[in-house]
Enzyme design. Sequence first.
Site, mmCIF file in Angstrom:
data_model
loop_
_atom_site.group_PDB
_atom_site.id
_atom_site.type_symbol
_atom_site.label_atom_id
_atom_site.label_comp_id
_atom_site.label_asym_id
_atom_site.label_seq_id
_atom_site.Cartn_x
_atom_site.Cartn_y
_atom_site.Cartn_z
ATOM 1 N N LEU A 220 0.860 -1.190 0.000
ATOM 2 C CA LEU A 220 0.000 0.000 0.000
ATOM 3 C C LEU A 220 0.897 1.242 0.000
ATOM 4 C CD1 LEU A 220 -3.090 -0.044 0.377
ATOM 5 C CD2 LEU A 220 -2.736 0.319 2.808
ATOM 6 N N HIS A 221 0.775 2.074 -1.018
ATOM 7 C CA HIS A 221 1.560 3.318 -0.960
ATOM 8 C C HIS A 221 0.993 4.463 -1.803
ATOM 9 C CE1 HIS A 221 3.276 1.625 -4.685
ATOM 10 N NE2 HIS A 221 3.580 2.856 -5.010
ATOM 11 N N ARG A 222 -0.136 4.240 -2.506
ATOM 12 C CA ARG A 222 -0.667 5.332 -3.337
ATOM 13 C C ARG A 222 -1.123 6.468 -2.432
ATOM 14 N NH1 ARG A 222 0.699 2.689 -7.595
ATOM 15 N NH2 ARG A 222 2.109 4.414 -7.672
ATOM 16 N N ARG A 255 6.383 5.637 2.812
ATOM 17 C CA ARG A 255 5.319 6.660 2.831
ATOM 18 C C ARG A 255 4.211 6.249 3.809
ATOM 19 N NH1 ARG A 255 2.677 10.511 -0.437
ATOM 20 N NH2 ARG A 255 4.096 10.311 -2.186
ATOM 21 N N ASP A 299 -1.992 -1.688 -4.124
ATOM 22 C CA ASP A 299 -2.307 -0.555 -4.993
ATOM 23 C C ASP A 299 -1.108 -0.236 -5.885
ATOM 24 O OD1 ASP A 299 -0.564 0.654 -3.225
ATOM 25 O OD2 ASP A 299 -2.059 1.972 -2.316
#
Length: 378
Positions: A220-222, A255, A299
């Site tokens: 997950l990083h968007r 992030r 993502d």
Amino acid sequence: MAFELRKGKKKIHIIVGARPNFIKMAPLYREFNKYPLEFEAKLIHTGQHYDERMSKFFFNDLQMPQPDEYLEVGSGTHGQQTARIIERYEKVLLADKPDLVIVAGDVNSTAACALDAVKLHIPVAHVEAGLRSHARTMPEEINRIVTDSISDYLLTPSPDADENLLKEGKSADKIFFVGNIMIDSLVQFQKKAKQAKILQKIASEFKLKSSAFPYALITLHRPSNVDSKEGLLTILNAFKEISQKIKLVFPIHPRTTKRIKEFGLEEMIEKMENLLLIPPAGYYDFLKLQMEADFILTDSGGIQEESTYFGIPCLTLRPQTERPITIWEGTNQLVKLESQAIIKAAFQIIEGQRKSGKIPEKWDGKTASRIVDIFRDK
Ligand code: UD1
Ligand code: UDP
């Protein structure tokens, strides 16, 4: 008309900056080096990703040498980071005067270096050209549009990318359907990855009885998923529920780590017993984690493609994808960003409704060789 390169030995800059770039450019760098009388390939690392686990680990796993230039741009706002790359890479270009600059994917380093080169009348080739999510709120979509608009060679991974470029009015003779270069690395290192001991490490760290446990793999990083507390909570609430049924292995992007701290969500994560949070994984370890996963929740762009190659069901937590072939032909499926929708899709897989697919055309490990062929003197 694609730009005609001059005949004779050519100096080529291969640009990398962020994690997925290393994976895409390693096979290309290696392929150019097979022809030392024809090419001098140089690796330019902007330093967009700089943590050991986001950069150096990949140079090691992918057997790449130290970059020839390291621009140390680091993190910042889009404006700051892009401007730093533009300013620093221009100096390298002016001093080194390459015949061709090759950029890949859709990160800030891609668009910034392409812009530098084209302003100095140096031809640019874009690997992974033509992908479109049609969501202009994604920073990557802007990088794709900008880079494709100014590149001389548009090297595409799938026929839908060719169609997008033609629809935008790009000239057909600039477009080369070369296939998916990320799969070149996967094919090359798959055997090594099979032997990776990451599952034993996880089992020992989390005191599991066996290293052969069922799990779903998460990344997950968007920004659209992790940069707001509400959005992140929607997804974490779904993970909480899914983790009642299956363990979740979650190599976490820096992030996302930062956001979890900022939003005070550490306690929620700690309480999820079946959520096995680990630092960003190296390339072999991450391939191994994909191969052995029951399914993947992500993502990421690249992981949609790799999971299709492996035939592992992938739930993509995004409203749209720039890689629709992974849905049409592969094992990917988009899931609405609502807790219940994510839980439902995961439970369906756990109950045995697994999407199967096939490997798309030219995702065969030979993309780097098709690209280098374009630039050899005929
Ligand atoms: C970038 C790309 C994204 C890609 C992703 C791959 C852009 C606009 N985004 O997103 O398309 O999918 O890389 O992983 O280019 N950080 C660290 N250490 C690092 C790198 C980053 O701690 O080595 C942290 C910093 O707090 C930074 C944040 O992560 O502010 C985001 O990094 P950045 O490179 O701006 O974007 P990514 O989210 O990594
Ligand atoms: N990857 C990895 N370790 C991780 C997460 C991802 O090696 O912990 C690899 C993954 O196999 C894929 C690439 O990184 O090859 C995808 O990068 P990422 O998801 O960061 O970026 P995106 O593809 O979304 O731009």
